[in-house]
Motif scaffolding. Structure first.
Motif, PDB file in Angstrom:
ATOM      1  N   LEU A  37      -5.805  58.929   0.255  1.00 55.40           N
ATOM      2  CA  LEU A  37      -5.146  58.713  -1.033  1.00 55.40           C
ATOM      3  C   LEU A  37      -4.811  57.238  -1.233  1.00 55.40           C
ATOM      4  O   LEU A  37      -4.999  56.696  -2.329  1.00 55.40           O
ATOM      5  CB  LEU A  37      -3.879  59.567  -1.135  1.00 55.40           C
ATOM      6  N   ARG A  38      -4.319  56.601  -0.196  1.00 57.83           N
ATOM      7  CA  ARG A  38      -3.987  55.180  -0.315  1.00 57.83           C
ATOM      8  C   ARG A  38      -5.242  54.350  -0.542  1.00 57.83           C
ATOM      9  O   ARG A  38      -5.226  53.371  -1.304  1.00 57.83           O
ATOM     10  CB  ARG A  38      -3.230  54.709   0.928  1.00 57.83           C
ATOM     11  N   TRP A  39      -6.330  54.726   0.105  1.00 58.48           N
ATOM     12  CA  TRP A  39      -7.586  53.992  -0.107  1.00 58.48           C
ATOM     13  C   TRP A  39      -8.074  54.171  -1.540  1.00 58.48           C
ATOM     14  O   TRP A  39      -8.480  53.199  -2.187  1.00 58.48           O
ATOM     15  CB  TRP A  39      -8.652  54.477   0.873  1.00 58.48           C
ATOM     16  N   LEU A  40      -8.023  55.397  -2.031  1.00 57.45           N
ATOM     17  CA  LEU A  40      -8.453  55.638  -3.410  1.00 57.45           C
ATOM     18  C   LEU A  40      -7.592  54.848  -4.401  1.00 57.45           C
ATOM     19  O   LEU A  40      -8.111  54.268  -5.359  1.00 57.45           O
ATOM     20  CB  LEU A  40      -8.389  57.130  -3.733  1.00 57.45           C
ATOM     21  N   GLN A  41      -6.300  54.799  -4.159  1.00 49.95           N
ATOM     22  CA  GLN A  41      -5.433  54.020  -5.038  1.00 49.95           C
ATOM     23  C   GLN A  41      -5.804  52.538  -4.993  1.00 49.95           C
ATOM     24  O   GLN A  41      -5.830  51.867  -6.030  1.00 49.95           O
ATOM     25  CB  GLN A  41      -3.967  54.207  -4.643  1.00 49.95           C
ATOM     26  N   SER A  42      -6.099  52.032  -3.792  1.00 49.00           N
ATOM     27  CA  SER A  42      -6.475  50.620  -3.677  1.00 49.00           C
ATOM     28  C   SER A  42      -7.790  50.344  -4.397  1.00 49.00           C
ATOM     29  O   SER A  42      -7.963  49.280  -5.010  1.00 49.00           O
ATOM     30  CB  SER A  42      -6.580  50.208  -2.204  1.00 49.00           C
ATOM     31  N   GLN A  43      -8.719  51.291  -4.354  1.00 56.41           N
ATOM     32  CA  GLN A  43      -9.989  51.126  -5.072  1.00 56.41           C
ATOM     33  C   GLN A  43      -9.757  51.124  -6.580  1.00 56.41           C
ATOM     34  O   GLN A  43     -10.362  50.343  -7.312  1.00 56.41           O
ATOM     35  CB  GLN A  43     -10.958  52.244  -4.693  1.00 56.41           C
ATOM     36  N   LEU A  44      -8.890  51.999  -7.035  1.00 49.59           N
ATOM     37  CA  LEU A  44      -8.573  52.044  -8.459  1.00 49.59           C
ATOM     38  C   LEU A  44      -7.971  50.709  -8.907  1.00 49.59           C
ATOM     39  O   LEU A  44      -8.374  50.152  -9.938  1.00 49.59           O
ATOM     40  CB  LEU A  44      -7.591  53.187  -8.724  1.00 49.59           C
ATOM     41  N   GLN A  45      -7.064  50.188  -8.127  1.00 46.80           N
ATOM     42  CA  GLN A  45      -6.438  48.902  -8.460  1.00 46.80           C
ATOM     43  C   GLN A  45      -7.457  47.769  -8.434  1.00 46.80           C
ATOM     44  O   GLN A  45      -7.449  46.886  -9.307  1.00 46.80           O
ATOM     45  CB  GLN A  45      -5.302  48.605  -7.485  1.00 46.80           C
ATOM     46  N   ALA A  46      -8.335  47.805  -7.444  1.00 52.79           N
ATOM     47  CA  ALA A  46      -9.312  46.723  -7.284  1.00 52.79           C
ATOM     48  C   ALA A  46     -10.297  46.652  -8.440  1.00 52.79           C
ATOM     49  O   ALA A  46     -10.885  45.591  -8.698  1.00 52.79           O
ATOM     50  CB  ALA A  46     -10.077  46.905  -5.971  1.00 52.79           C
ATOM     51  N   HIS A  47     -10.465  47.775  -9.149  1.00 55.48           N
ATOM     52  CA  HIS A  47     -11.450  47.807 -10.225  1.00 55.48           C
ATOM     53  C   HIS A  47     -10.803  47.934 -11.609  1.00 55.48           C
ATOM     54  O   HIS A  47     -11.407  48.488 -12.527  1.00 55.48           O
ATOM     55  CB  HIS A  47     -12.460  48.928  -9.967  1.00 55.48           C
ATOM     56  N   GLY A  48      -9.579  47.422 -11.705  1.00 53.60           N
ATOM     57  CA  GLY A  48      -8.950  47.319 -13.016  1.00 53.60           C
ATOM     58  C   GLY A  48      -7.810  48.275 -13.282  1.00 53.60           C
ATOM     59  O   GLY A  48      -7.114  48.160 -14.290  1.00 53.60           O
ATOM     60  N   GLY A  49      -7.620  49.279 -12.399  1.00 62.11           N
ATOM     61  CA  GLY A  49      -6.491  50.178 -12.524  1.00 62.11           C
ATOM     62  C   GLY A  49      -6.687  51.372 -13.436  1.00 62.11           C
ATOM     63  O   GLY A  49      -5.835  52.264 -13.482  1.00 62.11           O
ATOM     64  N   GLN A  50      -7.797  51.413 -14.176  1.00 61.87           N
ATOM     65  CA  GLN A  50      -8.034  52.512 -15.112  1.00 61.87           C
ATOM     66  C   GLN A  50      -9.101  53.480 -14.605  1.00 61.87           C
ATOM     67  O   GLN A  50      -8.927  54.697 -14.691  1.00 61.87           O
ATOM     68  CB  GLN A  50      -8.470  51.948 -16.471  1.00 61.87           C
ATOM     69  N   TYR A  51     -10.205  52.915 -14.102  1.00 63.46           N
ATOM     70  CA  TYR A  51     -11.344  53.716 -13.672  1.00 63.46           C
ATOM     71  C   TYR A  51     -11.857  53.198 -12.334  1.00 63.46           C
ATOM     72  O   TYR A  51     -11.578  52.070 -11.944  1.00 63.46           O
ATOM     73  CB  TYR A  51     -12.470  53.661 -14.709  1.00 63.46           C
TER      74      TYR A  51
END
Length: 206
Positions: free
Chosen positions: A130-144
């Motif tokens: 879950l933390r990794w997925l959240q970091s990926q979401l943030q790294a790519h703009g926070g929306q998608y």
């Protein structure tokens, strides 16, 4: 257009849900062939690996959920054409599949064995993913997760996060995502508010 039949359990979630949602979003006609859990023993006899979902394309049976999700995602315009963005999308699909497999390993357990396994799952692998997925979401703009737009990666995460909060998983706190990766909950709500998705669930509830 090919004749499509998607076969999966009669509930809203799991490995078949991203494909159902993609087809719905794309306005693509398909037979949504659902079956109750007691019927699975018979249904699985007709599949190569004894598992679902399967997708029939003009009568030809296709297995493997992520392959199905990518295929219908392409049909619906929900899979990146850029190769790097497709890689980012696939990375998320694979990660959610990994953690799904880890959760699935606890099914069939009962009593203290189930409690201990689920507690370890939540504290260990689930928190990491879950933390990794959240970091990926943030790294790519926070929306998608990829391509700066809704893709099947978002649909797969949406379905998984929605399931974690459903209350249907014993010994998995319904607020685990909010506690560990709250941006994923915000993402789930945003995806769920997509008009076609909201209408899809409204129809099923009605």
């Amino acid at each position: 257009m090919s004749q499509l039949t998607l076969t999966y359990f009669d509930f809203n979630g799991g490995r078949g849900e991203p494909a159902r949602l993609a087809l719905c979003l794309g306005g693509i006609s398909f037979e949504d062939k659902r079956f109750a859990f007691p019927e699975f023993a018979e249904v699985r006899k007709s599949t190569p690996f004894g598992q679902v979902p399967t997708l029939h394309v003009d009568g030809v049976q296709i297995t493997q959920s992520d392959a199905i999700t990518r295929y219908v995602g392409k049909l619906a315009g929900l899979y990146p054409t850029d190769t790097y963005q497709a890689l980012l999308c696939d990375e998320v699909l694979g990660a959610v599949e990994d953690i799904t497999i880890k959760l699935a390993a606890t099914f069939g357990l009962t009593g203290d064995a189930l409690k201990d396994a689920r507690t370890a799952f939540v504290a260990g692998p689930l928190t990491v993913y879950l933390r990794w997925l959240q970091s990926q979401l943030q790294a790519h703009g926070g929306q998608y997760f990829a391509d700066n737009r809704l893709t099947v990666a978002d649909l797969k995460v949406f379905g998984y996060v929605r399931g974690l909060g459903s209350g249907n998983l014993d010994h998995v706190p319904t607020d685990v995502v909010e506690q560990v990766a709250p941006l994923l909950n915000a993402h789930m709500r945003r995806v769920g508010e997509t008009p076609a998705i909201a209408q899809y669930y409204a129809r099923l509830a009605g």
